[in-house]
Design an enzyme around this catalytic site. Structure first.
Site, PDB file in Angstrom:
ATOM      1  N   ASP A 103      -4.143 115.832 -20.429  1.00 32.74           N
ATOM      2  CA  ASP A 103      -5.129 116.306 -19.452  1.00 32.74           C
ATOM      3  C   ASP A 103      -6.336 115.372 -19.446  1.00 32.74           C
ATOM      4  O   ASP A 103      -6.185 114.162 -19.624  1.00 32.74           O
ATOM      5  CB  ASP A 103      -5.525 117.756 -19.781  1.00 32.74           C
ATOM      6  CG  ASP A 103      -5.835 118.567 -18.534  1.00 32.74           C
ATOM      7  OD1 ASP A 103      -6.892 118.331 -17.913  1.00 32.74           O
ATOM      8  OD2 ASP A 103      -5.033 119.433 -18.165  1.00 32.74           O
ATOM      9  N   HIS A 114     -11.637 120.269 -17.225  1.00 28.77           N
ATOM     10  CA  HIS A 114     -10.285 120.774 -16.990  1.00 28.77           C
ATOM     11  C   HIS A 114      -9.471 120.822 -18.282  1.00 28.77           C
ATOM     12  O   HIS A 114      -8.834 121.836 -18.609  1.00 28.77           O
ATOM     13  CB  HIS A 114      -9.610 119.877 -15.949  1.00 28.77           C
ATOM     14  CG  HIS A 114      -8.331 120.407 -15.390  1.00 28.77           C
ATOM     15  ND1 HIS A 114      -7.113 120.221 -16.009  1.00 28.77           N
ATOM     16  CD2 HIS A 114      -8.067 121.093 -14.250  1.00 28.77           C
ATOM     17  CE1 HIS A 114      -6.158 120.769 -15.276  1.00 28.77           C
ATOM     18  NE2 HIS A 114      -6.708 121.302 -14.198  1.00 28.77           N
ATOM     19  N   SER A 134      -2.871 125.127 -12.767  1.00 31.56           N
ATOM     20  CA  SER A 134      -3.349 124.449 -13.981  1.00 31.56           C
ATOM     21  C   SER A 134      -3.687 125.452 -15.064  1.00 31.56           C
ATOM     22  O   SER A 134      -3.599 125.149 -16.254  1.00 31.56           O
ATOM     23  CB  SER A 134      -4.603 123.625 -13.670  1.00 31.56           C
ATOM     24  OG  SER A 134      -4.286 122.407 -13.071  1.00 31.56           O
TER      25      SER A 134
END
Length: 652
Positions: free
Chosen positions: A45, A109, A435
């Site tokens: 990520d 994220h 996600s």
């Protein structure tokens, strides 16, 4: 060069952006195996904010002896700990900026994803008091290794493959990858290639299904060896109320962290606030950029049509808030720049009527609160099947919570990832997307593996699919949206029967699909496979898959005729007898042979066939949803059966 297996264009992939674990039946005190602390989840990520309380390593021992990874260094990152045992970054093509060449997460994220997988319990976590509770991951005792392959511009194929290589050699058990891209043949797909190499080492890769719903055919990461995860809701909704000056209460959705600073604010609309020199390309009723007069909206709440980041525009014009008539993703709340709520058409007509009924309309918008709702359902953003690569493999495989998920956030970015317009910095943030679903499935996979460390990736995947929970609100397209259902990790540790696969199963499938030795070598990295000497896989799909799917290719085609071959392995205790039960409409005949399976010992295998015959009886029918359930001994083993045909003249 002989050591070069394949060459394909290096494209850029995109990231797919406390209640959730309780909702799917994994409370804080759920039964756990001590082996969980030896499970290592690799997260590919944007890096990690190791300073977050979610990654505190208090009480953790040294990393498992199998760990061979390393800990990189760079800006805002100096060392790992016994929770986050590995952290590396990959920047082969210069996608990262010089100041971000570090395992640290500058986006947020990766931190959100990693804490959803394995964050330790943190009491009192919230977003400005919203969704307050204990923030935690699904496997809080597991170790985390992060591989930063994604930057502000996205994730290059070369960096993704480098991250896969590192994770595999480091000794991770599971890989979580909340990244997607358009459909490509497997031998040109970096994620499919990386996941297959992981599979060869016994590592299951969980991937996001994509955020391009509700349109059909938008599903991503469709390789059969990938665990493709769609999004569902939990039973918690973020509701944002407003009151009009005439006392009428309206309710919408958003993540509005702002308390009102006074009792009432002047209310206007984008139409009434239109600038004299408004942009020709914009629409003032929608409050589009460069269409409003700042003097007419400053300090006011503005009513706008459509969903086009009006809160961002109005913040720049010093507006006090906005009431938005939402025209898309009406089930997904977003974090707002100013006080905002998105409402439906019923409330919108009341707002419009009130604005035109008085010379001095006024309103107030309150801070978001949480309420209960019926769940699970598939949010509109979650990508749908059918897929176009392996036509008779149902994707997504599974669904997991991905709507309004509270998890840890980075200290290097603002709440809206826009430090120029919004300087709010938070420890925990709310986000939605597949996600967020992907790390839920990765944690569920790790949880099952902690009880069954010898199970193959396919076995773990099967256990989670056949024990999944059905949708409370059935989505359009049925299993094309939800897959087998919402994950139920506690049930999956005792699934009764599993559908297993090994590498040779996939090679036979490749040969059936028309791949030749060259294609297979591009994907597997080995030139040893020759389809002329390998028996082709049987049945419509050619794989021992936990779901059953058939795509008709012609919109004018209505007749259904196909056969599927399956083998189940008994993983229960003692003897057992299972009987097949089929459920579906009369237009589809489902014949299971044999329809009774008897097992006398663990790991015993039994084979059967499923024959589908029938017809689409209505001109506008485009899918038929059914199921096969092996019952008799709990837990029941359920497989969805879905037949699809394309109808281009039908609004889905």
């Amino acid at each position: 060069r002989e050591d070069v297996i394949s060459v394909f264009p290096n494209t850029i992939r995109q990231l797919r952006t406390t209640r959730s674990w309780d909702f799917i039946g994994m409370p804080l005190n759920v039964e756990r195996n001590q082996v969980e602390s030896d499970i290592i989840v690799g997260v590919i990520d944007t890096g990690i904010w190791i300073q977050s309380e979610s990654f505190n390593d208090k009480g953790f021992g040294h990393p498992p002896s199998k760990w061979k990874g390393k800990c990189g260094q760079g800006a805002n990152f100096t060392k790992c700990n016994n929770k986050v045992i590995g952290a590396q970054f990959f920047n082969l093509e210069g996608a990262g900026n010089d100041g971000e060449l570090s395992p640290a997460d500058f986006e947020g994220h990766g931190t959100h994803v990693a804490s959803t997988v394995g964050g330790v319990p943190v009491p009192g976590a919230s977003l400005y008091g919203i969704a307050e509770g204990i923030a935690r991951g699904g496997v809080p005792s597991a170790r985390i290794a992060t591989y930063k392959a994604c930057w502000s511009m996205g994730c290059t194929d070369s960096d993704i493959l480098a991250a896969f290589d590192a994770a595999i050699s480091d000794g991770v058990d599971i890989i979580s990858l909340s990244v997607g891209g358009g459909g490509r043949d497997f031998f040109e797909d970096s994620i499919a290639i990386g996941a297959f190499h992981a599979l060869k080492k016994g590592i299951l890769t969980c991937c996001a299904a994509g955020n391009s719903g509700p349109d059909l055919g938008t599903i991503e990461n469709v390789a059969p060896w990938i665990f493709t995860v769609a999004a569902t809701s939990s039973d918690r909704k973020f509701e944002t109320d407003a009151i009009l000056g005439n006392g009428v209460a309206i309710s919408g959705i958003s993540v509005n962290t702002f308390e009102p600073t006074k009792k009432w604010f002047p209310l206007t609309s984008g139409t009434l606030a239109q600038a004299k020199n408004a942009s020709y390309y914009g629409n003032s009723s929608a409050c589009d950029y460069e269409t409003l007069d700042e003097s007419k909206v400053k300090g006011k709440i503005v009513y706008c049509l459509g969903s086009n980041q009006q809160d961002y525009t109005l913040k720049g014009l010093q507006g006090a808030g906005t009431i938005i008539l939402s025209d898309k993703m009406t089930d997904t709340p977003f974090i707002t720049y100013i006080s905002s709520t998105s409402i439906n058409t019923t409330y919108a007509s009341q707002v419009e009527k009130y604005i035109h009924s008085t010379k001095s309309p006024q309103a107030v918008i309150y801070k978001t609160r949480t309420v209960n709702m019926t769940a699970p359902f598939v949010p509109s953003f979650s990508s749908r099947g059918p897929q176009s690569i392996s036509l008779n493999i149902l994707k997504p495989d599974i669904s997991a919570p991905g709507l309004s998920i509270l998890a840890a956030f980075t200290g290097l970015n603002s709440i809206n990832s826009d430090r120029t317009k919004d300087k709010r910095m938070v420890k925990y943030n709310v986000d939605s997307g597949t996600s967020m679903s992907c790390p839920h499935a990765a944690a569920a996979t790790a949880y099952v593996k902690s009880f069954h460390p010898d199970w193959s990736p396919a076995a773990i995947k099967s256990a989670l699919m056949t024990t999944a929970t059905s949708m409370k609100i059935r989505p359009v397209g049925a299993e094309l949206a939800s897959g087998s259902g919402q994950i139920n990790p506690r049930k999956a540790i005792n699934p009764g029967l599993i559908y297993d696969l090994d590498i040779n199963s996939y090679i036979g499938y490749f040969c059936k699909e028309g791949y030749n030795s060259t294609n297979i070598a591009l994907l597997t990295g080995s030139k040893m496979y020759n389809c002329s000497s390998i028996p082709k896989a049987l049945g419509a799909d050619g794989l021992n898959y936990p779901s059953i799917h058939l795509q008709l290719q012609n919109p004018n085609e209505s007749d259904i005729s196909a056969i599927f071959y399956r083998t189940v392995t008994y993983v229960g205790n003692g003897k057992a007898v299972y009987k097949a039960k089929v459920r579906g409409p009369e237009c589809l005949s489902i014949n299971v042979v044999p329809n009774i399976l008897s097992f006398s010992k663990v790991n015993e295998k039994k084979s059967f066939s499923v024959e589908l015959k029938g017809k689409f009886t209505r001109d506008k029918s485009w899918y038929i949803s059914s199921s096969l359930v092996w019952g008799g001994k709990k837990p029941y083993v359920k497989s969805p059966i879905l037949v699809y045909r394309p109808l281009f003249n039908v609004m889905y």
